[in-house]
Motif scaffolding. Structure first.
Motif, PDB file in Angstrom:
ATOM      1  N   GLU A 109       1.126  -1.174   0.035  1.00 23.06           N
ATOM      2  CA  GLU A 109       0.047   0.014  -0.443  1.00 23.06           C
ATOM      3  C   GLU A 109       0.739   1.481   0.277  1.00 23.06           C
ATOM      4  OE1 GLU A 109      -2.518   0.283   3.803  1.00 23.06           O
ATOM      5  OE2 GLU A 109      -3.737  -2.218   2.990  1.00 23.06           O
ATOM      6  N   GLU A 110       2.079   1.713   0.619  1.00 25.92           N
ATOM      7  CA  GLU A 110       2.735   2.293   1.190  1.00 25.92           C
ATOM      8  C   GLU A 110       3.451   3.121  -0.273  1.00 25.92           C
ATOM      9  OE1 GLU A 110       3.884   4.679   4.595  1.00 25.92           O
ATOM     10  OE2 GLU A 110       2.270   3.306   4.200  1.00 25.92           O
ATOM     11  N   ALA A 111       3.597   1.623  -0.777  1.00 26.45           N
ATOM     12  CA  ALA A 111       3.900   2.356  -2.459  1.00 26.45           C
ATOM     13  C   ALA A 111       3.902   2.987  -3.476  1.00 26.45           C
ATOM     14  CB  ALA A 111       5.105   0.641  -2.985  1.00 26.45           C
ATOM     15  N   ASN A 112       2.885   3.188  -3.104  1.00 25.63           N
ATOM     16  CA  ASN A 112       1.733   4.507  -3.893  1.00 25.63           C
ATOM     17  C   ASN A 112       1.914   5.233  -3.559  1.00 25.63           C
ATOM     18  OD1 ASN A 112       1.266   1.466  -5.294  1.00 25.63           O
ATOM     19  ND2 ASN A 112      -1.162   1.852  -4.026  1.00 25.63           N
ATOM     20  N   ASN A 113       2.696   5.698  -2.660  1.00 25.13           N
ATOM     21  CA  ASN A 113       2.726   7.332  -2.124  1.00 25.13           C
ATOM     22  C   ASN A 113       3.532   7.857  -3.416  1.00 25.13           C
ATOM     23  OD1 ASN A 113       1.175   6.845   0.460  1.00 25.13           O
ATOM     24  ND2 ASN A 113       3.308   7.565   2.172  1.00 25.13           N
ATOM     25  N   PRO A 114       3.334   9.427  -2.519  1.00 20.85           N
ATOM     26  CA  PRO A 114       4.293  10.312  -3.937  1.00 20.85           C
ATOM     27  C   PRO A 114       5.998   9.919  -3.636  1.00 20.85           C
ATOM     28  CG  PRO A 114       3.049  11.458  -2.139  1.00 20.85           C
ATOM     29  CD  PRO A 114       2.673  10.055  -1.900  1.00 20.85           C
ATOM     30  N   ARG A 115       6.412  10.545  -2.267  1.00 15.20           N
ATOM     31  CA  ARG A 115       7.462   9.421  -2.296  1.00 15.20           C
ATOM     32  C   ARG A 115       8.286   8.417  -2.260  1.00 15.20           C
ATOM     33  NH1 ARG A 115      10.312  12.579   2.372  1.00 15.20           N
ATOM     34  NH2 ARG A 115      11.716  11.964   1.588  1.00 15.20           N
ATOM     35  N   ARG A 116       8.139   7.827  -3.759  1.00 18.43           N
ATOM     36  CA  ARG A 116       8.283   6.465  -3.831  1.00 18.43           C
ATOM     37  C   ARG A 116       9.799   5.659  -3.135  1.00 18.43           C
ATOM     38  NH1 ARG A 116       5.193   3.820  -6.970  1.00 18.43           N
ATOM     39  NH2 ARG A 116       5.736   1.703  -7.838  1.00 18.43           N
ATOM     40  N   ALA A 117       9.319   4.268  -2.506  1.00 15.91           N
ATOM     41  CA  ALA A 117       9.911   3.788  -1.977  1.00 15.91           C
ATOM     42  C   ALA A 117       9.955   2.090  -1.766  1.00 15.91           C
ATOM     43  CB  ALA A 117      10.520   3.824  -0.694  1.00 15.91           C
ATOM     44  N   SER A 118      10.916   1.698  -2.099  1.00 12.28           N
ATOM     45  CA  SER A 118      10.430   0.032  -1.614  1.00 12.28           C
ATOM     46  C   SER A 118      11.037  -0.964  -1.064  1.00 12.28           C
ATOM     47  CB  SER A 118      11.377  -0.387  -3.310  1.00 12.28           C
ATOM     48  OG  SER A 118      12.806  -0.434  -3.165  1.00 12.28           O
ATOM     49  N   PHE A 119      10.574  -1.414  -0.586  1.00 11.59           N
ATOM     50  CA  PHE A 119      10.684  -2.158   0.869  1.00 11.59           C
ATOM     51  C   PHE A 119      11.229  -3.570   0.759  1.00 11.59           C
ATOM     52  CE2 PHE A 119       7.360   0.914   1.934  1.00 11.59           C
ATOM     53  CZ  PHE A 119       7.403   1.552   2.992  1.00 11.59           C
ATOM     54  N   SER A 120      12.054  -4.297   1.827  1.00  8.68           N
ATOM     55  CA  SER A 120      12.940  -4.962   1.817  1.00  8.68           C
ATOM     56  C   SER A 120      12.366  -5.300   3.144  1.00  8.68           C
ATOM     57  CB  SER A 120      14.321  -5.077   1.268  1.00  8.68           C
ATOM     58  OG  SER A 120      14.928  -6.202   1.756  1.00  8.68           O
ATOM     59  N   LEU A 121      12.302  -7.646   2.781  1.00  4.50           N
ATOM     60  CA  LEU A 121      11.903  -7.855   4.100  1.00  4.50           C
ATOM     61  C   LEU A 121      12.546  -8.875   4.402  1.00  4.50           C
ATOM     62  CD1 LEU A 121       9.747  -8.080   6.287  1.00  4.50           C
ATOM     63  CD2 LEU A 121       8.413  -9.195   5.088  1.00  4.50           C
ATOM     64  N   VAL A 122      13.654  -8.786   5.705  1.00  4.74           N
ATOM     65  CA  VAL A 122      14.684  -9.872   5.931  1.00  4.74           C
ATOM     66  C   VAL A 122      13.135 -10.481   7.652  1.00  4.74           C
ATOM     67  CG1 VAL A 122      16.325  -8.207   5.133  1.00  4.74           C
ATOM     68  CG2 VAL A 122      15.740  -7.966   7.746  1.00  4.74           C
ATOM     69  N   ILE A 123      14.339 -11.568   7.671  1.00  2.00           N
ATOM     70  CA  ILE A 123      14.109 -11.817   9.066  1.00  2.00           C
ATOM     71  C   ILE A 123      15.134 -12.623   9.634  1.00  2.00           C
ATOM     72  CG2 ILE A 123      12.837 -14.394   9.949  1.00  2.00           C
ATOM     73  CD1 ILE A 123      10.821 -12.730   7.785  1.00  2.00           C
ATOM     74  N   GLU A 124      14.922 -12.132  10.760  1.00  2.00           N
ATOM     75  CA  GLU A 124      16.229 -12.063  11.844  1.00  2.00           C
ATOM     76  C   GLU A 124      15.852 -13.233  13.126  1.00  2.00           C
ATOM     77  OE1 GLU A 124      18.959 -11.018  11.096  1.00  2.00           O
ATOM     78  OE2 GLU A 124      18.426  -9.427   9.627  1.00  2.00           O
ATOM     79  N   MET A 125      16.528 -14.264  13.162  1.00  2.00           N
ATOM     80  CA  MET A 125      15.815 -14.988  14.306  1.00  2.00           C
ATOM     81  C   MET A 125      17.424 -14.955  14.989  1.00  2.00           C
ATOM     82  SD  MET A 125      14.436 -18.062  12.475  1.00  2.00           S
ATOM     83  CE  MET A 125      13.737 -17.988  14.022  1.00  2.00           C
ATOM     84  N   PHE A 126      17.130 -15.086  17.206  1.00  2.00           N
ATOM     85  CA  PHE A 126      18.168 -15.656  17.842  1.00  2.00           C
ATOM     86  C   PHE A 126      17.253 -15.943  18.731  1.00  2.00           C
ATOM     87  CE2 PHE A 126      15.358 -13.659  21.301  1.00  2.00           C
ATOM     88  CZ  PHE A 126      14.235 -13.119  20.147  1.00  2.00           C
ATOM     89  N   ASN A 127      18.442 -16.986  19.025  1.00  2.00           N
ATOM     90  CA  ASN A 127      17.694 -17.645  19.986  1.00  2.00           C
ATOM     91  C   ASN A 127      17.244 -17.140  21.591  1.00  2.00           C
ATOM     92  OD1 ASN A 127      19.380 -19.972  19.264  1.00  2.00           O
ATOM     93  ND2 ASN A 127      21.022 -20.188  19.397  1.00  2.00           N
ATOM     94  N   ALA A 128      16.748 -17.643  22.198  1.00  2.00           N
ATOM     95  CA  ALA A 128      16.041 -16.824  23.423  1.00  2.00           C
ATOM     96  C   ALA A 128      16.621 -16.740  24.332  1.00  2.00           C
ATOM     97  CB  ALA A 128      15.011 -18.202  23.831  1.00  2.00           C
ATOM     98  N   GLY A 129      16.527 -15.480  24.923  1.00  2.00           N
ATOM     99  CA  GLY A 129      17.419 -14.812  25.717  1.00  2.00           C
ATOM    100  C   GLY A 129      19.208 -13.794  25.194  1.00  2.00           C
ATOM    101  N   LYS A 130      19.002 -14.670  23.853  1.00  2.00           N
ATOM    102  CA  LYS A 130      20.506 -13.702  23.533  1.00  2.00           C
ATOM    103  C   LYS A 130      20.055 -12.924  22.247  1.00  2.00           C
ATOM    104  CE  LYS A 130      22.447 -17.572  25.453  1.00  2.00           C
ATOM    105  NZ  LYS A 130      23.853 -17.044  26.267  1.00  2.00           N
ATOM    106  N   LEU A 131      18.895 -12.714  22.329  1.00  2.00           N
ATOM    107  CA  LEU A 131      18.693 -11.169  21.117  1.00  2.00           C
ATOM    108  C   LEU A 131      19.993 -10.339  21.406  1.00  2.00           C
ATOM    109  CD1 LEU A 131      16.431  -9.222  19.841  1.00  2.00           C
ATOM    110  CD2 LEU A 131      15.963  -8.280  22.068  1.00  2.00           C
ATOM    111  N   HIS A 132      20.397  -9.988  22.383  1.00  2.00           N
ATOM    112  CA  HIS A 132      21.480  -9.075  22.010  1.00  2.00           C
ATOM    113  C   HIS A 132      22.650  -9.271  21.500  1.00  2.00           C
ATOM    114  CE1 HIS A 132      22.964 -11.890  25.544  1.00  2.00           C
ATOM    115  NE2 HIS A 132      23.955 -11.561  25.000  1.00  2.00           N
ATOM    116  N   GLU A 133      22.581 -10.437  21.034  1.00  3.81           N
ATOM    117  CA  GLU A 133      23.963 -10.920  19.890  1.00  3.81           C
ATOM    118  C   GLU A 133      23.356 -11.446  18.565  1.00  3.81           C
ATOM    119  OE1 GLU A 133      24.404 -15.180  21.139  1.00  3.81           O
ATOM    120  OE2 GLU A 133      25.296 -14.536  22.550  1.00  3.81           O
ATOM    121  N   LEU A 134      22.090 -10.509  18.277  1.00  3.70           N
ATOM    122  CA  LEU A 134      21.660 -10.138  16.855  1.00  3.70           C
ATOM    123  C   LEU A 134      23.028  -9.232  16.450  1.00  3.70           C
ATOM    124  CD1 LEU A 134      19.472 -11.582  15.235  1.00  3.70           C
ATOM    125  CD2 LEU A 134      17.970  -9.190  15.355  1.00  3.70           C
TER     126      LEU A 134
END
Lengths: 356, 356
Positions: A109-134
């Motif tokens: 939806e957003e991509a139809n906006n005047p200031r055209r920008a495209s989006f990239s979607l990444v998935i990051e996973m961490f080990n529970a409790g170790k978010l800080h290592e990401l």
DNA sequence: GGCCTACATTGAAACGTTTTAGCAACTACC
DNA sequence: GGTAGTTGCTAAAACGTTTCAATGTAGGCC
């Protein structure tokens, strides 16, 4: 000195780049690039040169650097906003595809906006409790904005102690100063109400270890509501895990003990499914002997036998709310920490039909 | 000439960059960067300058260019391989989290390799039939390797006509010259065998529109096996969609017609669940009147009532095979097009107990 | 031999960042 | 009034690509 380490391999440190190929093939990097992008005809590269470059590429095992390509690339590629979904390896995965869809749709939806920008979607996973290592979490080198979910208490503490240099939305977690989307904390109380309305008085709640912030809230508000209504203390049935099998076992053991029970609340639909099996195998009926209320996090709960009543919030609604909130915060001056509560909807089905 | 377009805003075209901020705040881009990364104390930037930069950032709505950051960044960030999962918006989403997990796990193993590289996982989605519109698909500017799934026939044709400049693995699709991982095409035949072994002779198959390559194979091999065994032609029950509700409707109509049926094969577990409800509501029993075999793509099929027998392949096994295949092909000289068939496993449960 | 064209290639610029070395101005000290 | 140290900032290099203008070489034609 081994002849291998002669002049033409100065550091030979890490990755194979266009430059290494150029050296190997004895041409300039411009020529290599032309071949790599199949522009060699347009650019009139000699057939033999093309062959040499291709050979070098194969020998060295070249992998292009995507960041460099995008940086150089046309406005399309360059004007890209990177969104991340950050979740733990240990989390119930089915949830995150809701986020994927929600973000992708919101981005479209957003991509139809005047200031055209495209989006990239990444998935990051961490080990529970170790978010800080990401990697990239603190620097913002990997994404422009993120949805974070399925954190543990340790992770939440880490978030509280640091300030992330990009917009973040938490889901079903609340941490000071972070915007978040959470389900209505009174879901458990509504479940208790539903059961009491069908004249059930010997209530129980089934949950699995480990409890998350969300499931804990579900349990607590259920117990509180039952107490407030003057019922005898509700039984707590604790399964060893979050899956159906653990629920079946815990429920079977509970029933074997003979504790009276006529209304059951399960904090996920998976647990309800396991409980169903145990209840039926114990020769009891739903809802005749025991009424059951779930949470509505399985889309197929209307097809359980009998169809499962639920109080709760759909994953997809949560996800859409979070996605919209995240996109709204991108590029905006930092507004205060919002907390959005997604209301609970009741679905009354046969599993809570009145006894009469 | 409007004074706004004076000398200090040359093109002012697209995105806000460090340079625009520097100009606005009247400092160098180095200083801006220091502030952005919170290095202003270490780098001894005056408090007032920090304030001015921050103000400019807020006014202009700065978003860092992730590609540039990663390009510049340390070896960690730079030595990154970007993997993509490419699927259509219209696909049944639950499948893709298997891929996410599989790729993430495979990447985590791989990361222990000598030539240390980190992996980044992006999700790309396209509108069914419009795969060719996906940016970066042909140029390889967005990823180093991809798993492609849920394509339509149009998309497959497009793939056949083009050669993608990076390793690709298709899942449950076969296209000339592309490596792929598919489930055993004889799944349907095995289902027929299971039903016949419990003395069912009036068989039926339930499927939904639209048929994919995979579901079509499932149907065909079932019909073929039934014919080969000399049974009367199996009934085909066609649902209007792929969801449980559509299956329930189609099944209810079929039963109302009174066509004899004692063995049912459904090409997804979701359809089986819908069929269960219709069968029970029609007053028939499973497996007493009708035995049912599903595909095993719902992890919870052992908790159906009665537990559903299935022939099939787990999504996660398919996904892991595809992930391993993809990673093996990265940076390798191009080996020929492999086609890996994931074998079908049978799970016999109560839904196919013998009549006797 | 001089000029034109076609071919094959190189070198440099540019993309947006971060970091490092260094410059200029000021203060403090002898 | 020179030297040393501090403060606050700038300029430039580098990351790996792609593209574009420019250059050199060869062949053909007069």
């Amino acid at each position: 000195m081994p002849k291998r380490a002669s002049n033409d391999t100065p550091p030979a440190p890490g990755r194979v780049t266009v430059r290494s190929i150029a050296e190997r093939a004895g041409v300039s990097i411009g020529a290599v690039s032309s071949v790599l992008n199949n522009h060699h005809e347009k650019r009139r590269i000699a057939a033999d040169t093309v062959r040499r470059v291709r050979a070098a590429v194969a020998e060295l095992g070249y992998l292009p650097n995507i960041s460099a390509r995008r940086l150089r690339g046309g406005n399309d590629a360059q004007n890209t906003i990177v969104l991340a979904i950050i979740t733990s390896f240990q989390a119930p995965l089915p949830v995150i595809n809701c986020f994927i869809l929600a973000l992708r749709e919101a981005a479209a939806e957003e991509a139809n906006n005047p200031r055209r920008a495209s989006f990239s979607l990444v998935i990051e996973m961490f080990n529970a409790g170790k978010l800080h290592e990401l990697p990239g979490l603190l620097t913002g080198a990997h994404f422009n904005a993120a949805i974070i979910t399925n954190t543990t208490a340790d992770d939440d503490r880490f978030l509280q102690d640091h300030v992330l240099p990009y917009p973040v939305v938490l889901v079903n977690r609340t941490v000071q100063d972070y915007p978040s989307v959470i389900e209505d904390p009174e879901a458990g109380a509504k479940a208790a109400t539903i059961l009491m309305q069908t004249d059930r008085r010997k209530l129980g709640v089934l949950y699995g270890q480990p409890l998350t912030q969300t499931t804990q809230r579900r349990v607590e508000s259920f117990l509180r509501a039952a107490r407030a209504a003057g019922l005898p203390p509700a039984g707590e049935i604790v399964a060893g895990g979050l899956n159906e099998e653990a629920a079946r076992e815990a429920m079977a053991q509970f029933l074997a003990r003979g504790t009276p029970l006529d209304g059951l609340y399960t904090v996920t639909d998976g647990l309800a499914l396991g409980a169903y099996q145990a209840i039926k195998r114990a020769g009891k009926t739903i809802p005749g002997d025991i009424a059951v209320v779930g949470i509505g996090d399985y889309e197929i709960s209307p097809f359980f036998d009998p169809p499962l009543s639920s109080v709760g919030v759909s994953h997809s609604e949560l996800a859409h709310a979070a996605a919209r909130m995240l996109l709204r915060r991108i590029g905006q001056p930092k507004r205060g920490s919002v907390r959005l509560t997604v209301p609970v909807v009741e679905h009354l089905r046969e599993s809570t039909t009145s006894i009469g």
